[in-house]
Design an enzyme around this catalytic site. Sequence first.
Site, PDB file in Angstrom:
ATOM      1  CB  CYS A  82      -0.977  -0.033   1.183  1.00 22.85           C
ATOM      2  SG  CYS A  82      -2.283   1.182   1.015  1.00 22.85           S
ATOM      3  CE1 TYR A  83       2.894   7.471   2.234  1.00 23.55           C
ATOM      4  CE2 TYR A  83       4.712   6.171   3.101  1.00 23.55           C
ATOM      5  CZ  TYR A  83       4.200   7.387   2.694  1.00 23.55           C
ATOM      6  OH  TYR A  83       4.979   8.509   2.728  1.00 23.55           O
ATOM      7  CG  HIS A 169      -3.784  -3.473   3.266  1.00 23.75           C
ATOM      8  ND1 HIS A 169      -2.759  -2.995   4.052  1.00 23.75           N
ATOM      9  CD2 HIS A 169      -4.393  -2.392   2.730  1.00 23.75           C
ATOM     10  CE1 HIS A 169      -2.741  -1.673   4.004  1.00 23.75           C
ATOM     11  NE2 HIS A 169      -3.723  -1.279   3.208  1.00 23.75           N
ATOM     12  CD  GLU A 171      -1.335  -5.908   5.581  1.00 24.35           C
ATOM     13  OE1 GLU A 171      -1.167  -6.381   4.440  1.00 24.35           O
ATOM     14  OE2 GLU A 171      -1.370  -4.689   5.807  1.00 24.35           O
ATOM     15  CB  SER A 223       0.401 -10.360  38.166  1.00 22.96           C
ATOM     16  OG  SER A 223       0.348 -11.039  36.926  1.00 22.96           O
ATOM     17  N   GLY A 225      -0.643 -13.883  36.380  1.00 27.18           N
ATOM     18  CA  GLY A 225      -1.107 -13.854  34.993  1.00 27.18           C
ATOM     19  C   GLY A 225      -0.121 -14.563  34.070  1.00 27.18           C
ATOM     20  CG  ASP A 227       1.613 -11.187  29.629  1.00 24.45           C
ATOM     21  OD1 ASP A 227       1.319 -12.168  28.929  1.00 24.45           O
ATOM     22  OD2 ASP A 227       1.038 -10.089  29.539  1.00 24.45           O
ATOM     23  CE  LYS A 372      -2.115 -12.182  27.575  1.00 24.68           C
ATOM     24  NZ  LYS A 372      -1.791 -11.292  28.700  1.00 24.68           N
TER      25      LYS A 372
END
Length: 516
Positions: A82-83, A169, A171, A223, A225, A227, A372
């Site tokens: 694109c661009y 695009h 993607e 935590s 969690g 990550d 993630k």
Amino acid sequence: MDTQSIVILDFGSQYTQLIARRIREQNVFSAVLPCTASLEEIQSYGPIGIILSGGPSSVFDADAPPADARVLELGLPVLGICYGLQFITHTLGGKVLPADKREYGHAEVDILDATTPLFAGLPASIHVWMSHGDSAQELPAGFHRTAQTAHALAGIANPDKKIWAVQFHPEVHHTPLGPQLIRNFVFGICGAKGDWTPAHFIETTVAAIREKVGSGHVICGLSGGVDSSVAAVLVHKAIGSQLTCVFVNNGVLRKNEFTQVTKNLRDKLGLNLVPVDASERFLRELAGVTDPETKRKAIGREFIAVFDDEAKRIEQESGSVDWLVQGTLYPDVIESSSVRGPSQTIKSHHNVGGLPEKMKMKLIEPLRDLFKDEVRRIGRDLGMPEEILGRQPFPGPGLAVRILGEVTAERVAILQEADEIVVSEIKAAGLYGQIWQSFAVLLPVRSVGVMGDQRTYANTCAIRAVHSEDGMTADWVPLPYEVLKRMSSRIVNEVRGINRVVYDITSKPPGTIEWE
Ligand code: XMP
């Protein structure tokens, strides 16, 4: 072990991260750099190919984002999207003009040059997603057209210079054969090996951490969690007992979370974990506070104070603490250097922000190159339990941002019970893994009800369940009525203090996921 990489220069498109993901899905590492990155920085990745992303600007804009034109002369394969196509055309002496007809949305592209390696294996006509106002009208010397829509040019190439570009695009999801095109570039043109696997990532990361840390001591704030747990396990794999993890009970965790997380991480994964029950300290700081930002700041401040006390204690035991582990992910890294600039702060996030400056420790961020879902893949390869990896996100300030009004021990206990019911019913319905977040919120609203023959005057609880890709936008989940019914009935019957349940049907935007 060398890591092959594709460097993506970001001109500010909302799809740039998607390009990186599409390449990584092929087990090839890709790095997103701002288009203003220096040639040295680009070359420091030793790229096997370069992609120039899309972007919102026009090459005519006075403030069009600049990139070093020498990237087109490195002799490396280049793909403009694109661009990126317009940048290549404009920079190499062609002509870009506002298109007669702007193309947004679905389009059909005819492939004019079937020998183009970028289009290998594709049919003569493909369905694509377009989003552009300008169009290349005259090609630079040495380039030829490779693809075309009914209205405009859709692809150019200069095989001698190893430059290819498309106006659409590849993607995005709406270009169904886009993955094939990206594979053609990455493997067919750049010669990638496709060896960036979880095992490769773990091996190189563990070796790098070992070398960096030497005999130093490292601490990590957990935590519970995904990550921070995966980050800790990676560092633990590298340096074992030189890592101490600190898990702080801030008094606003979910029911049984403090004991469960401690058990999971210490007993199942063998981490050297120090559980610190600081609930009283936090609840004292929160007493009388009702403003959401003041709550968040109070928790952030107290967290740093508690962590600091622990670090001092650990330092006395182990001689020194030199490093701090942070679970920073790639989207944060990209965001902070993006040409679009950091996004506006809607809520002050509290993780371990502010700690490194205060404690003068050096940072280890083993996940700063990962998205993630890639973190989850790494976690699986490390043998971590699904219970940790599949966990829905939980905010740093915990239940405090789900208790509207003042946070007291009593209100925390009420919400913990209601939240436990919401989560267990979502799990029982087999929905937990499909939903980004599902939880209960305690409102500062009391209403009249009737139980048996008794009048009640008690709290209202809201249920929130959202689908989201990354927490930036979200849709409320149309939960089955049966599930809502069970939750509502169980909450009013089992949780003393709640006599009314409502369901939050607000998307983000305009709502946010958390209520505060
Ligand atoms: P909002 O409420 O801003 O939340 O729509 C977006 C996502 O971020 C989580 N969240 C936080 N996570 N520290 C965190 O680690 C925080 O202070 C924080 N505040 C919100 C929220 O749960 C959702 O997933």
